[in-house]
Design a protein around this motif. Structure first.
Motif, mmCIF file in Angstrom:
data_model
loop_
_atom_site.group_PDB
_atom_site.id
_atom_site.type_symbol
_atom_site.label_atom_id
_atom_site.label_comp_id
_atom_site.label_asym_id
_atom_site.label_seq_id
_atom_site.Cartn_x
_atom_site.Cartn_y
_atom_site.Cartn_z
ATOM 1 N N ILE A 7 0.847 -1.204 0.000
ATOM 2 C CA ILE A 7 0.000 0.000 0.000
ATOM 3 C C ILE A 7 0.879 1.250 0.000
ATOM 4 N N ASP A 8 1.952 1.254 0.785
ATOM 5 C CA ASP A 8 2.855 2.416 0.804
ATOM 6 C C ASP A 8 3.500 2.620 -0.561
ATOM 7 N N THR A 9 3.926 1.510 -1.178
ATOM 8 C CA THR A 9 4.555 1.614 -2.501
ATOM 9 C C THR A 9 3.584 2.212 -3.504
ATOM 10 N N GLU A 10 2.354 1.727 -3.480
ATOM 11 C CA GLU A 10 1.357 2.232 -4.426
ATOM 12 C C GLU A 10 0.996 3.691 -4.112
ATOM 13 N N ASN A 11 0.908 4.015 -2.827
ATOM 14 C CA ASN A 11 0.559 5.392 -2.454
ATOM 15 C C ASN A 11 1.601 6.398 -2.933
ATOM 16 N N SER A 12 2.824 5.933 -3.097
ATOM 17 C CA SER A 12 3.876 6.863 -3.523
ATOM 18 C C SER A 12 3.797 7.152 -5.021
ATOM 19 N N LYS A 13 2.955 6.423 -5.739
ATOM 20 C CA LYS A 13 2.836 6.642 -7.182
ATOM 21 C C LYS A 13 1.806 7.725 -7.482
ATOM 22 N N LYS A 14 2.019 8.397 -8.599
ATOM 23 C CA LYS A 14 1.031 9.397 -9.006
ATOM 24 C C LYS A 14 -0.268 8.713 -9.421
ATOM 25 N N ILE A 15 -0.133 7.676 -10.213
ATOM 26 C CA ILE A 15 -1.293 6.882 -10.613
ATOM 27 C C ILE A 15 -1.120 5.514 -9.979
ATOM 28 N N ARG A 16 -1.995 5.212 -9.087
ATOM 29 C CA ARG A 16 -1.870 4.009 -8.268
ATOM 30 C C ARG A 16 -2.710 2.883 -8.877
ATOM 31 N N HIS A 17 -2.257 1.635 -8.718
ATOM 32 C CA HIS A 17 -3.115 0.522 -9.110
ATOM 33 C C HIS A 17 -4.339 0.494 -8.204
ATOM 34 N N LYS A 18 -5.430 0.046 -8.752
ATOM 35 C CA LYS A 18 -6.647 0.019 -7.927
ATOM 36 C C LYS A 18 -6.498 -1.000 -6.804
ATOM 37 N N MET A 19 -7.124 -0.688 -5.694
ATOM 38 C CA MET A 19 -7.059 -1.581 -4.544
ATOM 39 C C MET A 19 -8.115 -2.676 -4.669
ATOM 40 N N GLU A 20 -7.791 -3.794 -4.049
ATOM 41 C CA GLU A 20 -8.802 -4.829 -3.868
ATOM 42 C C GLU A 20 -9.702 -4.393 -2.715
ATOM 43 N N VAL A 21 -10.963 -4.676 -2.824
ATOM 44 C CA VAL A 21 -11.907 -4.400 -1.744
ATOM 45 C C VAL A 21 -12.638 -5.690 -1.425
ATOM 46 N N ILE A 22 -12.776 -5.969 -0.166
ATOM 47 C CA ILE A 22 -13.621 -7.084 0.227
ATOM 48 C C ILE A 22 -14.494 -6.591 1.373
ATOM 49 N N CYS A 23 -15.783 -6.684 1.172
ATOM 50 C CA CYS A 23 -16.700 -6.217 2.205
ATOM 51 C C CYS A 23 -17.991 -7.016 2.102
ATOM 52 N N GLY A 24 -18.798 -6.949 3.122
ATOM 53 C CA GLY A 24 -20.035 -7.710 3.061
ATOM 54 C C GLY A 24 -20.752 -7.757 4.380
ATOM 55 N N LEU A 25 -21.744 -8.609 4.411
ATOM 56 C CA LEU A 25 -22.623 -8.739 5.575
ATOM 57 C C LEU A 25 -22.758 -10.217 5.916
ATOM 58 N N ASP A 26 -22.587 -10.527 7.190
ATOM 59 C CA ASP A 26 -22.819 -11.894 7.664
ATOM 60 C C ASP A 26 -24.210 -11.953 8.267
ATOM 61 N N ALA A 27 -25.094 -12.665 7.618
ATOM 62 C CA ALA A 27 -26.459 -12.792 8.130
ATOM 63 C C ALA A 27 -26.590 -14.140 8.819
ATOM 64 N N ALA A 28 -26.527 -14.119 10.150
ATOM 65 C CA ALA A 28 -26.602 -15.370 10.900
ATOM 66 C C ALA A 28 -27.986 -15.981 10.728
ATOM 67 N N SER A 29 -28.026 -17.291 10.553
ATOM 68 C CA SER A 29 -29.307 -17.959 10.334
ATOM 69 C C SER A 29 -30.039 -18.216 11.631
ATOM 70 N N GLY A 30 -29.345 -18.154 12.736
ATOM 71 C CA GLY A 30 -29.973 -18.461 14.022
ATOM 72 C C GLY A 30 -29.925 -19.942 14.347
ATOM 73 N N VAL A 31 -29.451 -20.753 13.398
ATOM 74 C CA VAL A 31 -29.329 -22.195 13.640
ATOM 75 C C VAL A 31 -28.105 -22.437 14.520
ATOM 76 N N THR A 32 -28.276 -23.262 15.540
ATOM 77 C CA THR A 32 -27.135 -23.651 16.365
ATOM 78 C C THR A 32 -26.748 -25.071 15.996
ATOM 79 N N GLY A 33 -25.547 -25.238 15.560
ATOM 80 C CA GLY A 33 -25.085 -26.564 15.179
ATOM 81 C C GLY A 33 -23.917 -26.988 16.041
ATOM 82 N N THR A 34 -23.450 -28.167 15.811
ATOM 83 C CA THR A 34 -22.233 -28.617 16.482
ATOM 84 C C THR A 34 -21.223 -28.993 15.426
ATOM 85 N N VAL A 35 -19.968 -28.962 15.809
ATOM 86 C CA VAL A 35 -18.924 -29.276 14.854
ATOM 87 C C VAL A 35 -17.909 -30.193 15.515
#
Lengths: 553, 117
Positions: free
Chosen positions: A4-32
């Motif tokens: 990230i520091d290397t890219e930030n030092s550039k005038k035109i930076r490569h696009k960043m990867e983004v990972i985001c989302g929502l965890d919707a718990a089902s309410g099911v209780t299981g065992t493992v």
């Protein structure tokens, strides 16, 4: 050097990867259960929360940057560490004992499995007694197990020289976005740096494509479901920020675009703070208030990391604080402004007290800077009191009761050690007690009165500049009463040094930055503290609007 | 080449150029542009023919909105891209040759819609 520091030092930076989302718990209780796993027993599946990466000496080891958690031989929550194979894959990638994880429940519903370390080898899964299905390893994989009672995940090959690792099994559906299906992701991260106490929350808004119609699912997504975000470059992603879905702002879904909004955990501080009488030693006041901070955050249900507590000095007198009924947010905001203890959430809750814990950034290619000058505060009006409990108990009141009669009594004064004769006490605080009478007759409520002494009429903390007055007297009158011996006026005096100069500018944006971080602009040696920051991923690119206040706060 | 699946006689010169696609752009206090490279796309392309049968011309001029354009890329070979036809030069000269109606000096400009990683 970070990518990230290397890219930030550039005038035109490569696009960043983004990972985001929502965890919707089902309410099911299981065992493992798992076989072929390293020191793992049966356990309930943890259905909320993200798993820290494990500090594992297999392969090339792990970075010493605090991003890895050490494995405990007897952890409280085994699934905190995910699942890793007992064996290390040989040069062909074979595990002599495969890692086999079995999840059971009456109806599994949808299950998300999360790998945080990738392997070119796949894995297989089997539902009930059906045939095994081969699948590639990916960050998050959703499996529709609806109507099935058993899921068996088998990993028999992995990257040579490494243990197979499955970071997490999540009972529910995970809505995940990346550059391929993300329209925009906007984070607004805030800190309250004004002299008048504030503790603003931070928020996130994700807009992304979901091609399968989720209209019918939205109403079943639980309140407080975690919304998570990280960005950066492969191998150098920012720490995962966590926000939470609020029922007041439900998910919108129109034209196959979902809009998901959430707040950080500071929303939990909008809860009652019941009056407390605490003893602070003058020599350990900062340490003890640090502990009080931690207790308040923990009681609010906030999971956070904290710098080790401040040290103190012995040989000083005790002082006594009476915190009247308030909200946790008000207490934290007010104390944070008076003593050098900082709490910042912004998706990564952290409590610290030393200035060295600020991250420091020097940025060069910022946009034109807009200046904003607030009116200087040159005088702070406060009132100080002593709060001291009496040595002996006194009768607060006597009530005549019948057997089993229930009482909820509140008092305008504050007492320690409230007790009731001829009764079973259900709950008790400094200014209330609830009890049930044991028999017909009198119930006598006793306690030690906390007497409040006004040390002096008021303190006016002033400097020699022109400005306006900030009136803290009402705050101290209503919510906070402290001993005059404890010299909080020194801290109040420091507040007058807080700059009223703010600057705003646009910059390319760095997902690692936090409110309270310190920024230097170009070759200017003036430090600025980040008061708010908006990170906007849109159209595949990232930019940020940053608002800073002069000085280190 | 093809436009919306219809074969069209190759134009005079076909030299598709690529340009980077930027996002998150802003201007620094020194007046320079900062941005993230999010991909590439083909630059606007002008297609010219000395002469074109009227049936093919009508196909080109009928193209409206998002249009599939298939052509030979010097790097990737035959590719199909979504374009919009932005400029259609006025046609002026129609003649008949061997019983086929032809138009001379045809020129259209297309803008490519898709960005690629």
């Amino acid at each position: 050097m970070h990518t990230i520091d290397t890219e930030n030092s550039k005038k035109i930076r490569h696009k960043m990867e983004v990972i985001c989302g929502l965890d919707a718990a089902s309410g099911v209780t299981g065992t493992v259960t798992a076989t072929g796993a390293y020191a793992l027993d049966s356990n309930k599946i943890q259905d909320i929360g993200l798993i820290p990466k494990l500090a594992d000496l297999a392969g090339d080891g792990f970075p010493l940057d605090g991003s890895r958690a050490c494995y405990s031989d007897s952890p409280d929550e085994l699934t905190k560490y995910g699942y890793q194979s007992a064996d290390i894959a040989d040069e062909d990638g074979d595990l002599s004992t495969p890692l086999v994880i079995t999840v059971t429940a009456s109806d599994l519903g949808e299950i998300t499995i999360i790998f945080e370390e990738m392997s070119t080898f796949g894995f297989s899964y089997q539902l009930d007694s059906g045939s095994a299905v081969e699948k590639d390893v990916a960050d998050r994989i959703m499996l529709d197990c609806t109507g099935h009672a058993s899921l068996v995940i088998t990993i028999d090959k992995w990257t040579p020289g490494s243990r197979a690792k499955l970071a997490r099994i999540f009972m529910g559906k995970c809505y995940q976005f990346n550059n391929d299906n993300l329209v925009s992701c906007i984070l607004t991260l805030r800190a309250g740096l004004t002299v008048e106490p504030t503790l603003p929350f931070s928020e996130i808004e994700i807009q992304g494509h979901i091609m399968n119609d989720i209209s019918d699912e939205i109403s079943y997504i639980p309140d407080n479901s975690p919304i998570w975000y990280s960005s950066g470059y492969p191998g150098d992603m920012s720490a995962m920020r966590k926000f939470y879905l609020q029922k007041e702002i439900p998910i919108e879904y129109n034209d196959k675009i979902a809009v998901i909004k959430g707040y950080d955990e500071t929303y939990k501080l909008d809860s009652d703070f019941l009056a407390q009488y605490v003893t602070l030693n003058y020599g350990y006041s900062k340490r003890d208030l640090y502990r009080l901070f931690k207790a308040i955050l923990t009681a609010a249900g906030i999971t956070y990391t904290a710098e080790s507590e401040p040290t103190g000095a012995s040989g000083y007198a005790d002082n006594y604080f009476l915190f009247k009924d308030s909200t946790r947010r008000d207490v934290i905001a007010f104390l944070q402004n008076l003593i050098p203890i900082r709490f910042v959430d912004a998706g990564i809750p952290y409590l610290f007290h030393s200035a060295s814990r600020h991250n420091v950034w020097r940025i060069n290619d910022y946009s034109k800077v807009e200046n904003e000058i607030e009116q200087h505060i040159n005088e702070i009006l406060v009132k100080c009191y002593s709060a001291l409990e009496n040595a002996t108990s006194e009768t607060i009141e006597t009530v005549t009761a019948t057997t089993g009669e229930f009482f909820e009594q509140t008092y305008s004064d504050y007492y320690t050690g409230i007790s009731v004769t001829n009764a079973i006490v259900h709950s008790v605080g400094l200014n209330y007690v609830t009890f049930k009478a044991l028999s017909n007759g009198d119930c006598v409520v006793t306690g030690k009165l906390i007497e409040i002494y006004k040390d002096t009429d008021e303190y006016n903390v002033v400097d020699d500049k022109e400005g306006r007055q900030a009136d803290f007297s009402s705050i101290w009158d209503v919510d906070f009463i402290c001993s005059g011996e404890l010299s909080y006026l020194d801290y109040v005096q420091q507040l007058l040094n807080r700059s009223s100069k703010k600057r705003k500018f646009t910059w390319k944006g760095d997902p690692r930055m936090m409110p309270f971080d310190v920024i230097y602009l170009g070759t200017d040696d003036t430090p600025y503290t980040i008061e708010s920051m908006t990170l906007e991923h849109s159209g595949g690119g990232l930019s940020s609007q940053i608002e800073v206040r002069e000085g280190v706060i | 080449m093809k436009i919306n699946g219809t074969e069209i006689i190759n134009c005079n010169d076909l030299n598709p150029q690529r340009e980077t696609v930027l996002s998150g752009e802003y201007t620094t206090c020194n007046g320079e542009t900062r941005a993230d490279v999010v991909g590439w796309k083909y630059s606007d392309l002008t297609l010219a023919w000395d002469a074109l049968p009227e049936t093919e011309l009508l196909k080109i001029y009928a193209a409206s909105g998002e249009t599939a354009f298939t052509f030979q890329d010097p790097v990737d070979g035959e590719v199909t891209e979504n374009v919009i036809v932005t400029i259609k030069s006025p046609v002026q000269c129609r003649f008949i040759e061997n019983g086929i109606a032809l138009w001379k000096n045809i020129s259209v400009t297309v803008r490519f819609l898709d960005a690629h990683n």
